[in-house]
Design a protein around this motif. Structure first.
Motif, mmCIF file in Angstrom:
data_model
loop_
_atom_site.group_PDB
_atom_site.id
_atom_site.type_symbol
_atom_site.label_atom_id
_atom_site.label_comp_id
_atom_site.label_asym_id
_atom_site.label_seq_id
_atom_site.Cartn_x
_atom_site.Cartn_y
_atom_site.Cartn_z
ATOM 1 N N LEU A 152 0.844 -1.212 0.000
ATOM 2 C CA LEU A 152 0.000 0.000 0.000
ATOM 3 C C LEU A 152 0.872 1.253 0.000
ATOM 4 C CD1 LEU A 152 -3.014 0.900 0.246
ATOM 5 C CD2 LEU A 152 -2.631 1.023 2.716
ATOM 6 N N CYS A 179 0.115 5.523 -0.182
ATOM 7 C CA CYS A 179 -0.798 5.371 -1.321
ATOM 8 C C CYS A 179 -1.394 6.702 -1.818
ATOM 9 C CB CYS A 179 -1.931 4.416 -0.928
ATOM 10 S SG CYS A 179 -3.009 4.039 -2.309
ATOM 11 N N LYS A 180 -1.312 6.866 -3.133
ATOM 12 C CA LYS A 180 -1.936 8.027 -3.779
ATOM 13 C C LYS A 180 -2.759 7.539 -4.962
ATOM 14 C CE LYS A 180 1.576 11.173 -2.189
ATOM 15 N NZ LYS A 180 2.861 11.771 -2.393
ATOM 16 N N ARG A 181 -3.274 6.323 -4.821
ATOM 17 C CA ARG A 181 -3.972 5.707 -5.955
ATOM 18 C C ARG A 181 -5.325 6.343 -6.228
ATOM 19 N NH1 ARG A 181 -1.045 1.893 -3.284
ATOM 20 N NH2 ARG A 181 0.124 0.349 -4.494
ATOM 21 N N CYS A 182 -5.932 7.000 -5.235
ATOM 22 C CA CYS A 182 -7.201 7.703 -5.499
ATOM 23 C C CYS A 182 -7.150 9.093 -4.861
ATOM 24 C CB CYS A 182 -8.409 6.897 -5.000
ATOM 25 S SG CYS A 182 -8.794 7.119 -3.258
ATOM 26 N N LEU A 215 -8.625 10.458 -2.534
ATOM 27 C CA LEU A 215 -8.771 10.605 -1.077
ATOM 28 C C LEU A 215 -7.433 10.888 -0.385
ATOM 29 C CD1 LEU A 215 -11.462 7.924 -0.104
ATOM 30 C CD2 LEU A 215 -11.734 10.383 -0.373
ATOM 31 N N HIS A 216 -6.326 10.632 -1.086
ATOM 32 C CA HIS A 216 -5.024 10.882 -0.443
ATOM 33 C C HIS A 216 -4.785 12.382 -0.250
ATOM 34 C CE1 HIS A 216 -3.410 11.997 -4.418
ATOM 35 N NE2 HIS A 216 -2.465 12.593 -3.729
ATOM 36 N N ARG A 264 -6.092 13.592 3.278
ATOM 37 C CA ARG A 264 -5.881 12.753 4.467
ATOM 38 C C ARG A 264 -4.615 13.172 5.212
ATOM 39 N NH1 ARG A 264 -3.123 8.208 1.199
ATOM 40 N NH2 ARG A 264 -0.976 8.926 1.449
ATOM 41 N N VAL A 308 -12.561 2.099 2.673
ATOM 42 C CA VAL A 308 -11.487 2.981 2.191
ATOM 43 C C VAL A 308 -10.593 3.360 3.377
ATOM 44 C CG1 VAL A 308 -12.716 3.918 0.187
ATOM 45 C CG2 VAL A 308 -12.918 5.079 2.398
ATOM 46 N N LYS A 309 -9.326 3.547 3.087
ATOM 47 C CA LYS A 309 -8.342 3.719 4.156
ATOM 48 C C LYS A 309 -7.975 5.180 4.406
ATOM 49 C CE LYS A 309 -6.540 -0.873 3.267
ATOM 50 N NZ LYS A 309 -7.487 -1.439 4.241
ATOM 51 N N CYS A 310 -8.543 6.086 3.617
ATOM 52 C CA CYS A 310 -8.271 7.511 3.824
ATOM 53 C C CYS A 310 -9.598 8.228 4.040
ATOM 54 C CB CYS A 310 -7.554 8.107 2.618
ATOM 55 S SG CYS A 310 -5.974 7.292 2.301
ATOM 56 N N THR A 331 -10.894 1.426 -6.074
ATOM 57 C CA THR A 331 -9.425 1.496 -6.021
ATOM 58 C C THR A 331 -8.891 0.920 -4.717
ATOM 59 O OG1 THR A 331 -9.562 3.524 -7.327
ATOM 60 C CG2 THR A 331 -7.447 3.062 -6.278
ATOM 61 N N CYS A 332 -9.593 1.169 -3.630
ATOM 62 C CA CYS A 332 -9.071 0.773 -2.312
ATOM 63 C C CYS A 332 -9.449 -0.661 -1.930
ATOM 64 C CB CYS A 332 -9.582 1.746 -1.248
ATOM 65 S SG CYS A 332 -8.490 1.861 0.180
#
Ligand code: SF4
Length: 240
Positions: free
Chosen positions: A55, A58-61, A63-64, A67, A127-129, A144-145
């Motif tokens: 992970l 992570c800047k895949r979506c 939401l980063h 956060r 989602v983690k963010c 994505t997450c």
């Protein structure tokens, strides 16, 4: 035992298990999920540490962008019981831990009512963010997450998953039905029973309406019955 015999034995145990759920009134519903992977393929499972490493920052979506901290999830790596919520709120974003605010305190009490301690279970989110202003995560953010959560589920391989709130249930069960239609039944994703219930934040908001609390407790009791049935089956298996 040949591979074929092992597959037959596994299918037989799942069938017995589903029949047991029907007998105790749990009404299972099978939801096949093609991209979930095979829980029996232990060699391809990643450890929680390697999933966290993958992970990264992570800047895949999107939401980063707002956060402060990625909230990966926490708990016992081989927990029998796993909770999946929607996403981090302000407290979780600040501390990097799931369910640490008021809703988290209620979740801790719910876990204790089930005769577990918080450290006995695993808690994660879809989602983690933190979504800005606690908005619902968008579908592309979920998509994505979600693979990371699925990897965590495969790594932990819990006996029961309890989803908290409509977003978690819809994302994991891939349904668009509202929570009041979804809950009350046991679903199954790749051999793991999934019980949807209300989010602790919702229960706090609706505190004056005791029906929601009663329904949530019903759901948790189902999870306890399933855990007990799975423990019995395991003990029986070892006794053979
Ligand atoms: S929500 Fe998930 S996918 Fe999006 S940036 Fe955070 S960790 Fe990455």
């Amino acid at each position: 035992m040949t591979e074929r015999e092992a597959q037959d034995s596994y299918a037989h145990s799942i069938k017995n298990y589903l029949e047991y759920m029907v007998r105790i009134g749990l009404n299972p519903v099978m939801i096949p999920e093609k991209d979930f992977g095979t829980t029996s393929d232990k060699e391809n499972r990643l450890s929680l540490e390697s999933i966290r490493t993958e992970l990264g920052d992570c800047k895949r979506c999107r939401l980063h962008e707002k956060r402060h901290t990625i909230v990966f999830g926490e708990g016992k790596p081989d927990a029998r019981l796993m909770f999946v919520g929607e996403g981090p709120g302000a407290d979780e974003d600040a501390q990097g831990r799931p369910f640490v605010g008021k809703a988290g305190q209620l979740l801790t009490r719910m876990i204790q009512a089930m005769k577990f301690q918080r450290e006995d279970v695993y808690i994660a989110n879809i989602v983690k963010c933190r979504p800005p202003a606690n908005r619902d995560p968008e579908q592309d953010e979920i998509d994505t997450c979600l693979p990371f959560l699925k990897s965590q589920i495969r790594a932990i391989e819990p006996d029961v998953i309890v989803t908290l709130g409509r977003i978690a249930a819809k994302a994991l069960l891939k349904t668009s039905d509202p929570l009041n239609v979804i809950r009350g039944r046991v679903y199954e994703v790749e051999g793991i029973p999934v019980i949807p219930t209300y989010h602790p934040s919702f229960l706090l908001r609706e505190e004056s309406d005791k029906r929601f609390k009663a329904m949530a407790w019903e759901d948790l009791q189902k999870a306890m019955a399933l855990l007990e049935s799975r423990r019995s089956r395991t003990e029986y298996h070892y006794d053979e």
